[in-house]
Each structure stands twice: as structure tokens, then as C-alpha cells.
Design a protein around this motif. Sequence first.
Motif, PDB file in Angstrom:
ATOM      1  N   THR A 261       6.627  -2.318  -5.074  1.00 40.89           N
ATOM      2  CA  THR A 261       6.393  -1.198  -4.461  1.00 40.89           C
ATOM      3  C   THR A 261       6.615  -0.046  -5.710  1.00 40.89           C
ATOM      4  O   THR A 261       6.105   1.033  -5.508  1.00 40.89           O
ATOM      5  N   GLY A 262       7.573  -0.390  -6.714  1.00 36.10           N
ATOM      6  CA  GLY A 262       7.594   0.613  -7.744  1.00 36.10           C
ATOM      7  C   GLY A 262       6.215   0.648  -8.471  1.00 36.10           C
ATOM      8  O   GLY A 262       5.875   2.061  -8.914  1.00 36.10           O
TER       9      GLY A 262
ATOM     10  N   ALA B 225       3.138   0.260  -6.863  1.00 35.53           N
ATOM     11  CA  ALA B 225       2.339   1.140  -6.117  1.00 35.53           C
ATOM     12  C   ALA B 225       2.710   2.563  -6.321  1.00 35.53           C
ATOM     13  O   ALA B 225       1.878   3.401  -6.041  1.00 35.53           O
ATOM     14  N   MET B 226       4.189   2.748  -6.286  1.00 36.98           N
ATOM     15  CA  MET B 226       4.621   4.241  -6.158  1.00 36.98           C
ATOM     16  C   MET B 226       4.035   4.987  -7.571  1.00 36.98           C
ATOM     17  O   MET B 226       3.298   5.952  -7.310  1.00 36.98           O
TER      18      MET B 226
ATOM     19  N   TYR C 274       9.878  -0.920 -13.909  1.00 38.17           N
ATOM     20  CA  TYR C 274       9.154  -1.590 -12.815  1.00 38.17           C
ATOM     21  C   TYR C 274       8.232  -2.687 -13.159  1.00 38.17           C
ATOM     22  O   TYR C 274       7.684  -3.215 -12.244  1.00 38.17           O
TER      23      TYR C 274
ATOM     24  N   PHE D  36       0.897  -1.137  -0.063  1.00 39.88           N
ATOM     25  CA  PHE D  36       0.050   0.051   0.059  1.00 39.88           C
ATOM     26  C   PHE D  36       0.908   1.181  -0.060  1.00 39.88           C
ATOM     27  O   PHE D  36       1.985   1.429   0.464  1.00 39.88           O
ATOM     28  N   PRO D  37       0.443   2.475  -0.577  1.00 36.26           N
ATOM     29  CA  PRO D  37       1.220   3.649  -0.465  1.00 36.26           C
ATOM     30  C   PRO D  37       1.316   3.954   0.964  1.00 36.26           C
ATOM     31  O   PRO D  37       0.604   4.085   1.745  1.00 36.26           O
TER      32      PRO D  37
ATOM     33  N   LEU E 161       9.384  -7.628  -4.127  1.00 31.14           N
ATOM     34  CA  LEU E 161       9.009  -6.374  -3.068  1.00 31.14           C
ATOM     35  C   LEU E 161       9.188  -5.267  -3.891  1.00 31.14           C
ATOM     36  O   LEU E 161       8.542  -4.239  -3.946  1.00 31.14           O
ATOM     37  N   VAL E 162      10.488  -5.042  -4.391  1.00 25.98           N
ATOM     38  CA  VAL E 162      10.869  -3.552  -4.979  1.00 25.98           C
ATOM     39  C   VAL E 162      10.195  -3.458  -6.215  1.00 25.98           C
ATOM     40  O   VAL E 162       9.589  -2.252  -6.648  1.00 25.98           O
TER      41      VAL E 162
END
Lengths: 1060, 450
Positions: B244-245, B247-248, B226, B187-188, B240-241
Motif C-alpha cells: 500500500t505504501g 502504491a501510495m 516502504y 490499487f490507488p 499489505l502495508v
Amino acid sequence: MKRFAPSAMALVLLGLVIANAEDRPRITGVSMNDTRQLVIQAEVPAGYRHATLQANGAPVDQFWETMVAGPMTGDEAAMLTFTLPDPSSFALVRVTLGESTTIPTAKHNDERWLQVEYVPDRGSGSGGTGSGGNGGSAGGNPTQDPDANPAPTSKTEKIGHLLNRIAYGPSKASFEKVEELGIEGYIEDQLNTRPMDTLESVQSIKADDYFQTFVPGEETYFIEEGATWTFFKGRSEPPSNWKDVDFIPTFWEKGPAGIGYGDGDDETVLDDMGGSDGYLSLYTRHTFDVEDPANLENVRLRISYDDGFVAYLNGQEFARANVAGNPPAFDDSAQGAAGNVDNSNPNEFNVDDFRSLMREGKNVLAVQVHNQSRTSSDLSFSPAFYHAPSPGFQTIRGLDELQELVHAQGVYSDRQLQVVLTDFWENHFATDVNKLEDHLEKREAYERLMTSDADNRRLYAQIAREAAQMEFQEYTFFHDHALGYFGDLLLYSATSPAMLIYLDNVGNLKESPNENYAREILELYAFGVDNRYTQRDIEQLAKCFTGWTVRKVRPDALKFFPDIARAPYTTPSLAIERETPIVDLGAGWRFIKGTQEPSANASGEPTTAWTEPGFDTSGWTEGASGIGYGDGDDATILDDMRGNYLTAYARREFVLEAGLDYDELVLDMAYDDGYVAYLNGVEIGRSYTMRNYGSPPAFDRSSRNHGNETAHDTVFLANHLDLLKPAPEINVLAVQVHNTSLNSSDLTLGPRIVSRTYTDDSIDEASSGGLWSFRFQPEQHNTEEKILFEGTPHQLRIPAERTGAAGVNDAIEVIDAMINHPSTREFIVIKLVNKLVSDEISLASYHDATAPPELIALVDQGIAAWTSTARPGHMGTIVRTLLDPTDQKSAFWSGIAYRSKVKSAVEYVNSTMRALDVPQLNDRVSEVNEDLGMTIFEREEPDGFPEEALGWMDTQGLLERIKFGQALTQGLTSSGTSWDPASFLQKHALTTPQDVINHFNQLYFQSHLTEENQAILLDYVNTDTACLPSLWSNQSNAIKRNRLRDLVGLILASPDFQFQ
Amino acid sequence: MKSSRRQFLRRSALFGGALGIHPFLLNDKLNAAEPGDNKKLIFIFQRGGNDGINTVIPRGDSEYNNTNRRSLYLPESDALDLGNGFAQLNSAMAPIMSLYNSTQLTGVEGPGNLAVIHRVGYANQSRSHFDSQEYWEKGVPRDKSIKDGMFYRQLAETRDLRTVENAFIAASISGSQLSGLRGEHPFPNFREADDFAFLGNDEQKGKFLGDLPRDGKNGKGVRGLYSSTSSLANSRYANLVKQTGQAMTNTLGTLKSAVDQGPYVPANGAVYPDSNLGEKLMEAAMLMKRTPVRVVGVNKGGFDTHGGQGGVNGKHGNLLGDIAQGFQALYLDLQDQWEDIIVVTMTEFGRTSKENGGGGTDHAEASTMFVGGGGVNGGVYNCDSTTWLDGDMFSKRGRYLARLTDFRAIFGEIFTKHFGNEPALLDSIMPGYSEAADDIPGDFRQLGIL
């Protein structure tokens, strides 16, 4: 002592496991044996020293009968087997655990009813990883799994991996260095350390940017701060001889320093500087006399300037900052804002080398000050010129400089492993500079001086510097001992003033211990959470730490580690060595009750006539000191004071016998609540509670409250030598004492004049010329017996009645013993493995053997290395073991480690700067830290920033990294650097986009970047801002360069670059 | 359902938060098929371990005195009556009384929409900040194998988090993600919505952001990098990375459209405290009105008051005042959706009943929780003469206040009654819930706060 404290229990209802009420113990089996006896098995964790089986009848009630009880070592987890011979009359049975070695009375306490089988402790034992399988085979090749992350195999991969872990990432130069020395050679080279004080040998680090010099003791001023200067506004060039001694500045103006405008702290305001007839520079001069120039030492210029200056001594330049030109012309501008060199944070210049310019008699100091631009909104100039008896000591300028220094070391030091581990220790023993500032602000020595805005500004600036200096002292020790003994690191941290303040050991008193530090040294610094210690151990250890506190010390008398920890100061900052009373308590004083002014003038206003020699005191009363009421210790009691009058006035005549050293004369004032003291008619001191209440304060003026009535004031009569009269002349000491209100229930006046010497290390606590240090207060130490780790093989008994200075050994013995405790070596080795190898192992997953076997094996090897040295816990030895430089077969070289750790924010920033060969940092680095969420020295929680990927990989963190990369490649100063993309591309001969991609791919990703990602990167440079195709090779040079910058930014933003 | 949500948002925007309009009634009907879909939650984690005893004062316990609390004892003049003849509130928290009394909405004096709950903790309490915070946020004490957060699982169990629609269903306003919202699909988290953007002008940002791969072609820019197959595919954290990218980049868009609606003006004259927490809570309210977010988490640090804790005007009083004013502001600002909102505080443990030598308190066990929201049955729980015997301040080991309620019981009520989960789902959201509830039924007695 009878003590039974079941702190954990589990419940069984006749064979049926219904509860695991407090999570532990865990009942694993209930059965009947052949002889109809109930057999209950339970797993219990380490840390308990006895177990019981208790039974409850039918109906169930409050009463539990202890059926079986027996001891455990508490050192290891265990499997218990209880046998209950006569179960029939009970409905419920439960197992309880206790922390005491005293075994509760039980119906059956023969060991055949309770059998304890200890679960082998991997940390101290051999073999038995518990997981079955390939635990100990770190040297072997793990089975190749097609989905497994590959290990580094080529030389390039190995070098890249090594530099990503024991350095802040590869730079071209460091890569070549490893190629030159070989991997083993490089690791061995990196295991050597270098002390902090050789900082200047590190490329790109200029000590002056980070440190300033403080000179303790008495400075002698040629020109004081705030002196009146002659100045000329630089609307044109002044006569060329303006800086010479014999120049006569006929039409120049005069005004006291600081001179300037715009920041609200100047005495002489140049408000015409920015106008239409404005000017960019200011020429100033001040003459002074020197008696014996040959015997001067440590000549210094202390100067606040905004934005640049050149200083001349008798016409010769001897100091400058931020301005070019020889000399600069009147309309030359300074080269950039001076930033923080404002009046509260001056710069010190050691100009001792220019002493020969001094001459007997008249000298002149001339300074030209330049602003950055005509539209600049401020200029300031405030110098002092002096010499001092000692060369002084260096302190860090402030927190921003300290944060910058950490990055400068990380990026530029060739001792990369040492710096990586310095930052590791700094984070392991993290303290928050803000809490240090809060603490200092509340210390009485400072608080009492904070009575005006100007005082507060100056003190806050001093406090900020001192707090940063405490952090810097820690950083320096961690740097110099980064590969040394853990025992030194732990003891240093425990006794470091920053830690003492941060985790409240300063408030750990005999009658009411503070548990904060005792808990965290076990949980966070040595053992790891819940790792073989109990709440009782925390309470016992907190008592060991009672009496630990801080003080300030003269820098030239500062003890070095380990003496400063093992034989600490026991006296306060200012400690009396010897004292002879001249006017003692009990001496006779003349006094009068303050029902009216003792010497009002014609208009009824207060005067100081009553304080002067010869004043007629015939209406006054005679009485012995102390004078007062309410606290039962006064010789002369004013019992009618309450409700009637607020003040009392007292005088005492005294003669100074021949042979006295006036420098040692002190007025020692016990008072409640406020006083003003006079010597021969002149005020020489007053309590902070009476500040700004008029001179002299009126008889009906109420005082502020003096919070700590045992705190005396000290007035140094040496500062008033001109007032003192030698024998046979008579001196008069006069004091007026004020209460807080007519209703106040107490008043004290106890003045003494004494001849006093202080210990060599003494310093006034509010002085800016001292350093904070550990201090042990024997009178605040709890001297009870303490028992730590009771009932375990590591039990430690601290005997009672360790009085005096020896009391410090209570806690030091515990700290020393921690080094030999299995919990410490497990915890610290695992944390080192997390830092250098992989975050896929923790204390919990090591203990329950759910961590990857090769990491468990690596931790075991590290633990073996811990105990392999004569003094255990040598970090260099352990790190060498983990890195396995000769064979390169440890888990460090496996697929579990390679490119599998996410960079922390500092690792990301430093590795980026190294990747881009950033030549120099700027003062925005601390803002970068804040943006990226790694405000080193400012973490509020004591656990330090995480070493694990999960702590760093989130949307804000990733965005900030990407923005940082963008700012850096676009050459923005907000990146904390001054990077020039053009020279970088030129230096590495990178002309095409593919060159740039290849450069980073080889150096950083060991050529692992996928075709797809390379295509995305290439596509980026062949696209215009409207996202339409636009071939790079067809663009203008300017656009080509811009796209190359963005390309580097995109590489830094890539997923691959988040890994190390 | 999606369109009805948009309608709802549009309606809310049209009516501009005017008092007395309750669009949630309409909305509830529209969403009858999915109970709890519009239900929202804001959690405030009080880091450091809040001193519950000086927050909600057990005036009826004779051990609350100036011997045990030499400098910290709060006399009646520093406390507000909570109406049960036993409990009093630290008067630094006066602003929160507007929820407790709720006269503004109902015109009735007396417990309104604020549950004041004392003696909350869990069995075998950890007194480590870091462990205990994790246990709370993960909803599972004493199990370090749990990696994702309790609020994350609440959402993951009830929604498909792989869909873009749910990418912004929860957020934390924090520089780093809170454990309660951590999970496989990130989540952000962000500090400030209007600062959450790449550098450059809109064109440069757009180009840098790039695009997802489509029609068999590579993606572009950051989005492309990403969503491509990385060379690190088998590395432990590659996924994960990558996620996350993603989500960002999704968050960049959501926050931009929220910020583009203009400066945020709180409704009904709500005034957020002039503090870091105040800024975060105002941001939370903005998100509640302008984005699909349902759960927002924020931190409030500083509760580890080992030294110089202070009274109503001291360090602790200021911390509490900040929280109380935050509750009051949210209450006013979110009137248009108050029936859908829950604001809840959490803290890892309470503090020692006796003061230490530094004018502070050390780590202990049970502490207090505040739960506010339109559906909350206001009142004092676990701090009255029937639940609190004289001397209970030292009911655990002679040093601590013993718990009466497990924090999971409170969240159990929230997840079932507010979010409308089936009770059986609680074992997925808080693994081990029913086992623990069977073990210690008293700790899991439903207080009836909802």
C-alpha cells in the motif's frame, strides 16, 4: 395454519448432481443401495425446520411430488440422508428446505426415509473444532515455524503489546505504570471502571470545554437577551469607575444587543470598528433592580462573545474568557478567536458563587469586550443575565466537542481499557448524528416554528445540539458500562433515542412494520449475519418493536436505566394529566361567514375591532362549536363555503369563575387549515400556517396547508395574564379561521378553553430545556402472537393481546433472550477477539474451522466465560479470560497477535498523541477524523467502522496518516493539537537523532526496528532539502531542530508505526 | 504498445475533445493485437439498496398502485415513457434520457447508448447490506472466502500488475478502497487528486518522499521505508502495508502530473451535478483523459430508504437525479472516447414492493441496473409485457420482486464483449460463474446489452 415455503432447494437428475440451485442445500452424494432404493445425501445449513425430497416425472413438468418429508431442529447444520423407495418412474429429484415447523404432506414421512445427523455446534458443545489438530491447546506452545511471527517474550515486548491493545498505545508514563504494577496488576487495575461524571479528574480534560448547562423551567431575567445596553467604543481608556453602579455614562451610546459587526446577526452594528479610526474593545453596561438578593438561586450569565470579555457585577469581576490583563487595557487584544461562541451557540457561566455581590435595589452588569485584532472581521456580544429555579443540567456543546472529548479520553484517561472498549461499543452500536438532525428537522414541533431565517438558524443550532446530546448520552452509557453486562448495553442501545431514530424504529407502526432495526439488531448487534435467524424472524421481531418511538422529557423528571427501558414513558412529550373544560366543544358561538372584512376601516383594510369586547355582533349567526364542514364531525356546518368564501369569524364570551388557577388556563385549538386567535382584542396565537400573513390577515387570505389535522395547537393563557379579566367581568375569545383555497373540501374550527395540568415530565417538544428519551406507544403496538426462532431450542413465543404498556415487553423479552442465545455469544466474543487480539477470525471462519486453531480456542474460552457468571455476558470477565493476566498464555500472548493488527484511524491518532505526549487537543480534532476517514458519530452505514486491517490499509488512508504525523511534528494546529517539539525533546532528554530513534524504537517497536530502517532514518537527518549529504551535527540549531521534527514525522510514517 | 498509447493521449489532448473527432477509431487499429486494451469502465455503487420499483416503474403491473405504495406511488405525471408501453422512468432521472435517446449523436429518436435493466439480483439473495455489497463487488455471491474484487481480478487476469505501468490502471475515488478493486496488489484510492500530496513545499515533499533502494544502497525517506525489509516481515499484514505504501508513493507522482496539466474543464459543456457524486465523476473523467486509468469506482450512498423515501422531489428522487445527471455529464464530457467507455450502476438489492409505516421500503431482492456507453445496445430489459406478468411485483414470497437476471450475466457480457476476454476467463474473474450459469441458465441468459 398451513404453510409451506420452500426457500431453498437442490436438484438431482437421477443420480447426477446437476444443480445446487439456490446454493443450499448442498447435495454431496447420490447412490443406489442394495435394494435398488435411491439414497441422496445433502448438507444443509442451520435455520431450516423441515426438509423434503421431491420428485418430478418424465416428461418433466410443473408438478413436483413430495416423496419424503421430515423435521429438523433448525438450530444446527445437518447432514441429511434421504431414501427414496420407488425411484424408477421419476426423472428429476430435488431437495427443498423450509422454515416452517409444519411438515408438508409426503408419500413417505416415516423417519426411516429421512435421517438427520446434526453437525455439532462448536459454540454450545464441547470439543469438536472440526479441523482436527491442536484446537484446544491454547495454553501450549505452538510449534515453532521459522516463518511464523514471533510471540512477545521479553518483558518489554509484553508491555508494549499490552499497551498497544488495551490502551491507545504506549506512552512513556503508561509504560512505567505497567512496570510498576506488573502486567497482571496493570490488567486487574484496568478492569476497574470509573463513571463519566468524574471526568474532571482526568488530566487535561476541562469539562467547560465540552459541556454547557441548560436550565429547564422558568428563568427570571435581570437582563434579557436583546436588552438595550449603554456602550463606549474603546478608542481610549474609559473612566476608572465605568463599571460601578453610580457611574453616569453621559456621552455613551445606546443600542440593543447583540452588538457587534461582521457576522450579519447583530442588532447594533459597529461598522466603524475596523476602519482607520477603529478600535479593539467595547465597554458596555446595563443596570437592573433586585428585590430580594438573599433568596436568589442559580444565578447565570449566558453570553455570546467574539472574541473575549471580562464581566463585572457592581464593579467586581465575576466572569471572563479569552482575554488577559487586570483589567485588560482598552487596546489589549483577545487571545484567540472564540470560534463557535456566536449568537446561536452561547456560553453559560454559572456565577452563583458571586451572588453576594448583588444588592437590594439598583445593580449594574458591566462588560468589556475585546476583539482579536484590529483587522479581525467580526466582533459580537450578546448577553443575558438571569436566575432559575433549578441548577440545570449539562449537555454536550456540539458534535465537534463530542469528537474532541472522545480523543481527549483516549489520549489522557488513565482508564485506558475502559475507554478503548467505550469506543468499541460506540462503534458496535454506531449511529449517525446527521440522520438524527434530519429527523428532528422534520418533526412537526420544529418544522412549524421554521418560518423565518432567524428562527431557522436558532432551531438548526438547537437541533444540532440535541442530536449531539443524544450521541453523548449513548457514549456516556457505553463508557460507564464498557466492562459491564452485554445485556445492558444491548437493551440500552435498543431504547436509546439515537438508535430509535437512526434505524427507524420511530416509524415502526402497527399497520406497517419497519424492519430496519429488527434486521440490524440480529445481523449487526447480537447474532451476526445469517447466524441462526431467518427473514421470518426479522418480520416477527419487527412486529414486536411496533410502537417504539421517542419523546422529549423534562430533565429533572428523566428516568434512569433500566427503568427508562423496561418501564418507559407511554405519553407524548406534552401529556395532559387532568383537564376541566371552561368553554367546551358544543358551546354556543357567534360567527359570521368571511365574505368580507368583519370590521374594515375607512380605507377598507382589516382591523381587529371585531375581536374586542363590546363589538356589535347583531348581524352574526349563533351556532354550536365545532364549526366547519367536510369532515362530518361539526355541530355547525358551513355547507355553502366551497367556491364562495375562504374564512369564518367567530366570537365567544366567557366568565372566569372565582377559584380558578389562571396558570392552568389553556386554549386548545383544533383547526384546519389556519387560524388567528384573540383574547379581549389582542392576538394571543396563530397557527404556523398563518405566519407572516398580516395582522390581522385579510378575509381573502388563504392559509398554508395544515398537514396533520389531528394535531391541535395549545396556547397558554398564563402567558397573557394581563388580558384576563376575573368574574364578573366578561372575556371575549375571537378566532378567524382560514381555508387553503375556495375549492378546499374541508374546514375545521374547534376551540376549547380548559383548565389543564400536565404530567410532571411534560415539556413542549420544541423547548431547548429537555432531553430526548424512549417512549412506547401502546396504541401503535401490534398485539398479534409472534414466534421467534421457531422450531429451534430457543423458540420464543410472544403471546397475543399484550395491550397497553405491557406491549413493550414483546421486544424486551426477545432482547433479554438474545443474551442466552449461542449466536450472540459467538458473535460478540469474536468481535472482542478481533478488537483486542487478532482480526484473523470471523464468524464464518470460526464456523467452518478455517480460522487459526489458537484463535478458535480463544473464542471458545471467551464463550465459556460468557456463561460462567450468574448473569451471562459479563464483559469484564470475558476480557480477563482473553487477556489471561495470570498465566499469560492465551492466544493474546502469541505470535498471531503480536504486532499483527493494523491501527484504525482513531487508534493511529490517539497512539500518536500518546507517543508524543501531546499536552492538549484543539478544536481541529474533528477535521482530523474526517481526513483520516473515521468520522465517529457520523458513519452513515450501521455496521460501524471496520476492526479489520483491510478496512484501513489503502492509499488515501495511509497518506492521511502520514500527513497527520507531518502536521503534528511541524507543530501545525491542523493536527488537532498544540504540540511543541522542543519541549518534548527536552523532557525526554533527546538531543541527537540517534536518541530520538532509540526512544521510539524502544517504546514503540520494542527495539525491533531493522538496521536498514534505522539507517534510512539517520540518513534523512544528514541530508539537506536538495537531498544532498549535509551532516546534522554541522548545522545551525534551528536546522537541527527542524530535522529532528521531520525525523519524528518520518518515524510516524513508517510501516512499523501502522501496526499495534 | 506503450508508445501508441502515448500517441493516443497526445492526440486526444491536441484535439481537445472537440465533437465529432473519434480518435478511438485510429486507436483501435493501433491496438488491434490487444482487443479491449483501451476499454474503460466506471462503476457507481448505489449503497443501501436502491428501490428499483420506483426507479424504473412497472406501469403495466396493476400492483403498482397507491394501495401498495401509499405515499411513494408515482403517477404518470411523475414518470417518463420508455417507449415499450410498460416501463416508465422516475422523472427525477430525466437527464439520463439524453443517453437513452441519443439524438445528439445519431439524430435518431430512440434507444441510444443506455441499457435500462430491471430485475437483477442473484440466487439466494442476501438482504444484509454488508454481505450483499461484498457479493456484488467480489462477483461471487455467498462465498466469504473470496478476498479480492471482481474488477481487480479482471485486471489481474489480463495484465501484469507488478509492473509500474499498471500501477494506475484502476482507482477508486473514495476515502477508502472499494471492495471491487481490492486485491493483492493495491490499487490507488483517493478523495481528490489535487489534494493527494504530502505537506510542505516541493523540495520538502521530495525529500520526505525519498527514493527507492538502488545500486545496493538503501532507499531514502518514505519510499525507502516502504521498500526495505521490515521487522514485521512475518506479521500477517506486513505485505499489505508495504505494498500500500508503494502504491501510495506511485500514485503521488501520477496524480501530480495529471493535476499539473491545469484545472480540469469538462468538454462539450458537460455539467456535473453539484454534489459529492458529481465531483467524483468529474474527477473520474479527468483521470480517463490524463492518466492510464481503465477502471474507476465511486460510491453513492443514501439508498437505504427505510423512512421518508419520498417521491420525485424527495430523498429518493434526489439520489436518482444525481445519478442521472452524472451519466449525462460523463456522456457529454467523454465523447472523445465514448466508444471505449462503459458506465454501470450496481446496488446490493432492491426494496419491498409494499411501502412500510415510515413512508419507506425495506430490504428485498431484485433491483435495477443502468449500463451506458458507446457500445451499449440501448433499451429496456426485463420490464415489458413479455417478461413481466401482472402481479410480478410480489413474485417472491409474496413480498418481493423476483429476479430474472443474475448480475454476473451483465458483467459477463461486459467482461467478454467490452473488455474482449475469452469467455473461459469468466470463471477466474467471477469464480463459480459457469457452474452457476449451468445451474440456473435462465438467470444467465445473455440480454445482449452489448
